[in-house]
Design an enzyme around this catalytic site. Structure first.
Site, PDB file in Angstrom:
ATOM      1  N   ILE A   1       0.843  -1.192   0.000  1.00  0.00           N
ATOM      2  CA  ILE A   1       0.000   0.000   0.000  1.00  0.00           C
ATOM      3  C   ILE A   1       0.882   1.247   0.000  1.00  0.00           C
ATOM      4  O   ILE A   1       1.785   1.368   0.827  1.00  0.00           O
ATOM      5  CB  ILE A   1      -0.907   0.018   1.252  1.00  0.00           C
ATOM      6  N   CYS A   2       0.584   2.157  -0.901  1.00  0.00           N
ATOM      7  CA  CYS A   2       1.265   3.451  -0.920  1.00  0.00           C
ATOM      8  C   CYS A   2       0.356   4.437  -0.179  1.00  0.00           C
ATOM      9  O   CYS A   2      -0.618   4.938  -0.728  1.00  0.00           O
ATOM     10  CB  CYS A   2       1.520   3.903  -2.351  1.00  0.00           C
ATOM     11  N   LEU A   3       0.676   4.649   1.082  1.00  0.00           N
ATOM     12  CA  LEU A   3      -0.108   5.545   1.942  1.00  0.00           C
ATOM     13  C   LEU A   3       0.871   6.284   2.829  1.00  0.00           C
ATOM     14  O   LEU A   3       1.688   5.666   3.523  1.00  0.00           O
ATOM     15  CB  LEU A   3      -1.106   4.738   2.782  1.00  0.00           C
TER      16      LEU A   3
END
Length: 136
Positions: free
Chosen positions: A88-90
């Site tokens: 996840i790119c968060l």
């Protein structure tokens, strides 16, 4: 191996999630290990993910809460900010200065942010440029 302070904090965070769960989010220990958790996030309404149940794996690092948990989707999802392996790119899952992780954050706030990301993808920071290009 988790310290007693980490175990206490994780116990409290899981208790919060069980006693007053946010809509569509659940979390539990995996194999009674405080460094391994699992969560389910329901797909947000009025999105392509509506009515879906998405399983996530959560690994608690030794430096937690001073380092963010490592979270990835187990359930495959087609999303610009989630790659084919479930990463996840968060911002909140990254350490400063590039990221926004703070020790005051908790599992509930992170899981809610992941659910929000499912509703509102960030096309400016994609892991999957191919998915962003389809939406344009």
């Amino acid at each position: 191996m988790a310290t007693s302070q980490q175990i206490s904090r994780i116990q409290n965070e899981i208790k919060m999630l069980q006693n007053d769960p946010p809509p569509g989010i659940s979390c539990w220990l995996k194999d009674d290990e405080y460094s391994q958790l699992e969560a389910n996030v329901l797909g947000p309404m009025q999105t392509p993910y509506e009515n879906g149940v998405f399983k996530l794996e959560i690994k608690i690092p030794n430096k937690y809460p001073f380092a963010p948990p490592i979270i990835q989707f187990i359930t495959p999802i087609y999303h610009p900010n989630i790659d084919h392996t479930g990463r996840i790119c968060l911002d909140l899952l990254k350490m400063p200065p590039q990221g926004g992780w703070k020790p005051s954050l908790n599992l509930m706030s992170i899981l809610k942010s992941i659910q929000l990301l499912m509703s509102l993808p960030n096309p400016h920071d994609p892991l999957r440029a191919d998915v962003v290009s389809i939406g344009n």
